[in-house]
Scaffold this active site. Structure first.
Site, PDB file in Angstrom:
ATOM      1  N   THR A 195       6.594   5.285  -2.629  1.00  0.00           N
ATOM      2  CA  THR A 195       5.838   5.602  -1.410  1.00  0.00           C
ATOM      3  C   THR A 195       4.611   6.453  -1.729  1.00  0.00           C
ATOM      4  O   THR A 195       4.084   7.146  -0.858  1.00  0.00           O
ATOM      5  CB  THR A 195       6.744   6.294  -0.357  1.00  0.00           C
ATOM      6  OG1 THR A 195       7.227   7.521  -0.911  1.00  0.00           O
ATOM      7  CG2 THR A 195       7.914   5.428   0.039  1.00  0.00           C
ATOM      8  N   ASN A 228      -7.268   1.874   4.523  1.00  0.00           N
ATOM      9  CA  ASN A 228      -7.335   3.155   5.239  1.00  0.00           C
ATOM     10  C   ASN A 228      -8.099   4.232   4.473  1.00  0.00           C
ATOM     11  O   ASN A 228      -8.610   5.173   5.080  1.00  0.00           O
ATOM     12  CB  ASN A 228      -5.941   3.652   5.663  1.00  0.00           C
ATOM     13  CG  ASN A 228      -4.994   3.879   4.500  1.00  0.00           C
ATOM     14  OD1 ASN A 228      -5.361   3.703   3.342  1.00  0.00           O
ATOM     15  ND2 ASN A 228      -3.769   4.276   4.791  1.00  0.00           N
ATOM     16  N   HIS A 312       4.322   5.539   7.837  1.00  0.00           N
ATOM     17  CA  HIS A 312       4.318   4.466   6.840  1.00  0.00           C
ATOM     18  C   HIS A 312       5.585   4.374   5.974  1.00  0.00           C
ATOM     19  O   HIS A 312       6.218   3.329   5.865  1.00  0.00           O
ATOM     20  CB  HIS A 312       3.162   4.674   5.846  1.00  0.00           C
ATOM     21  CG  HIS A 312       1.824   4.845   6.473  1.00  0.00           C
ATOM     22  ND1 HIS A 312       1.043   3.790   6.861  1.00  0.00           N
ATOM     23  CD2 HIS A 312       1.102   5.954   6.760  1.00  0.00           C
ATOM     24  CE1 HIS A 312      -0.097   4.232   7.353  1.00  0.00           C
ATOM     25  NE2 HIS A 312      -0.083   5.553   7.308  1.00  0.00           N
TER      26      HIS A 312
HETATM   27  C1  BDR Z   1       0.170   6.095   2.407  1.00  0.00           C
HETATM   28  O1  BDR Z   1      -0.716   7.168   2.115  1.00  0.00           O
HETATM   29  C2  BDR Z   1      -0.093   8.379   2.343  1.00  0.00           C
HETATM   30  O2  BDR Z   1      -0.859   9.219   3.115  1.00  0.00           O
HETATM   31  C3  BDR Z   1       1.199   8.081   3.062  1.00  0.00           C
HETATM   32  O3  BDR Z   1       2.221   8.986   2.657  1.00  0.00           O
HETATM   33  C4  BDR Z   1       1.528   6.686   2.690  1.00  0.00           C
HETATM   34  O4  BDR Z   1       2.333   6.629   1.532  1.00  0.00           O
HETATM   35  C5  BDR Z   1      -0.398   5.334   3.559  1.00  0.00           C
HETATM   36  O5  BDR Z   1      -1.594   4.733   3.179  1.00  0.00           O
HETATM   37 CA    CA Z   2       3.392   8.625   0.588  1.00  0.00          CA
END
Ligand code: BDR
Ligand code: CA
Length: 389
Positions: A195, A228, A312
């Site tokens: 993650t 993003n 997320h």
């Molecule tokens: C990802 O970026 C981080 O800010 C979050 O934890 C997630 O893993 C989303 O783009």
């Molecule tokens: Ca993350």
């Protein structure tokens, strides 16, 4: 044991309770990573073998960081490791170790950091105007009042005092996963859930090819379209594109849960209300969760103009716990590493136009209501186990 023998061996005998799926969580906590930790620790279908951290999110002057760590210029890394330990501690998780991983991407000089979303500690909470029991949101309107506060953050988690294991993440991951497989020859492949950036994962795969046949990888990251942290780049992949390339080309079973899906896991007022009222009474643990999510809502509103923030990372954990709530599609995904415009893009060949072999299952949608059911159940288990009384 060869692959075929292992897959036969991992089948449960009829009538036996299914064995939990062994998972390792590699993360950079992080508000949504914190929820991923809680879900991985408490979903009954999963067995969390350990947690590794890597740099991301925080940019901190946080007092919990030692002088030695400051001298080593490991501030953001030490901070996310501290965050992981503190999340385990407030959630009452015992027997799950944390090991610190990479402070920098494989080839690039510095990581991306994201204090504008997660605060300087990486896990800031909303400190102003805490809800009292009487104000506990009985309905969506009251929860909306919570979520629209502007962020006034700072660290809110108490320090549990836990320590990370000595050693470096890829080495300790290989040792722990190897030991688990030796003790549990009938176990299903270990799911490595990532993650954050894929630096630790890439090193693990490069250094320990003997583990490949016992691993499957599930990541939160990437985008089919709009990104993003760049026009077509998502944070976790853009942080270390070369590491992502290693992982996507390793030939292991790989599932990507991209932002198109995680952007449906929105902490709406209804969700916040459900989460806060799922067990009777007010608890310190739920107040902390509320403070974290309220801060996160504020920064997402300011930076991305989202009405409600997307959670997320636990989506990737939920995929391992219950893949039936996701629609997935196999396709070729390549990582752009060269272009100054788009390094870190996950180039998804939805229509199979390149003819290149498919290498990734890409989640296309999720049953959002089912996801929240799974997430709230895990938070409720943590609310029972928490030492915060
Ligand atoms: C990802 O970026 C981080 O800010 C979050 O934890 C997630 O893993 C989303 O783009
Ligand atoms: Ca993350």
């Amino acid at each position: 044991m060869d692959d075929f023998a292992r897959s036969l061996d991992s089948l449960d005998s009829p009538g036996a309770a299914p064995r939990p799926i062994p998972v390792w969580l590699d993360c950079d906590p992080g508000h949504d990573d914190a929820m991923a930790i809680i879900l991985a620790a408490y979903d009954p279908r999963l067995q969390l073998l350990g947690i590794s951290t890597l740099v991301g999110k925080a940019l901190s002057r946080h007092q919990a960081i030692s002088k030695k760590e400051q001298q080593q210029k490991l501030l953001p890394l030490a901070q996310v490791t501290r965050n992981a330990l503190d999340v385990l501690s407030i959630a009452g998780v015992v027997g799950v170790d944390v090991v610190q991983g990479q402070a920098r991407p494989l080839l690039r000089p510095s990581p991306l950091l994201c204090p504008e979303i997660h605060g300087e500690s990486g896990l800031d909470g909303q400190r102003r105007g805490r809800t009292t029991n009487a104000q506990r949101p009985p309905d969506a309107h009251a929860a909306r009042v919570l979520l629209i506060r502007s962020p006034e953050g700072g660290p809110v988690l108490p320090h549990g005092g836990g320590q990370a294991l000595p050693g470096k993440a890829p080495v300790v991951m290989a040792e722990r996963i190897g030991a688990f497989l030796a003790e549990n020859p009938r176990a299903a492949p270990v799911r490595l859930i990532c993650t954050g950036a894929l630096t630790n994962a890439a090193l693990l795969l490069m250094l320990y090819p003997e583990l490949h046949s016992s691993l499957e990888i599930v990541i939160m990251g990437g985008a089919l379209g709009v990104g993003n942290t760049g026009p077509v780049m998502e944070f976790n992949i853009q942080t270390d594109p070369e590491a992502a390339k290693v992982v996507f080309e390793a030939g292991l079973p790989l599932t990507m849960v991209p932002i198109e899906v995680t952007h449906t896991a929105l902490v709406t007022p209804e969700v916040l209300g459900r989460l806060l009222t799922s067990r009777p009474g007010i608890s310190k643990f739920k107040v902390l969760i509320e403070q974290l999510l309220t801060f996160f809502a504020g920064t997402y509103r300011e930076v991305f103009k989202f009405t409600d923030p997307p959670l997320h990372d636990p989506c990737a954990v939920a995929y391992v716990a219950d893949p039936s709530i996701f629609e997935v599609e196999e396709m070729r995904v390549d990582i752009e590493t060269a272009s100054p415009l788009s390094a870190g893009q996950t180039v998804c060949d939805v229509w199979h136009q390149t003819g290149r072999p498919k290498n990734c299952r890409v989640a296309r949608s999720m049953d959002v209501n089912a996801f929240w059911g799974i997430m709230i159940d895990a938070l409720d288990f943590a609310d029972i186990a928490t030492p915060l009384r």
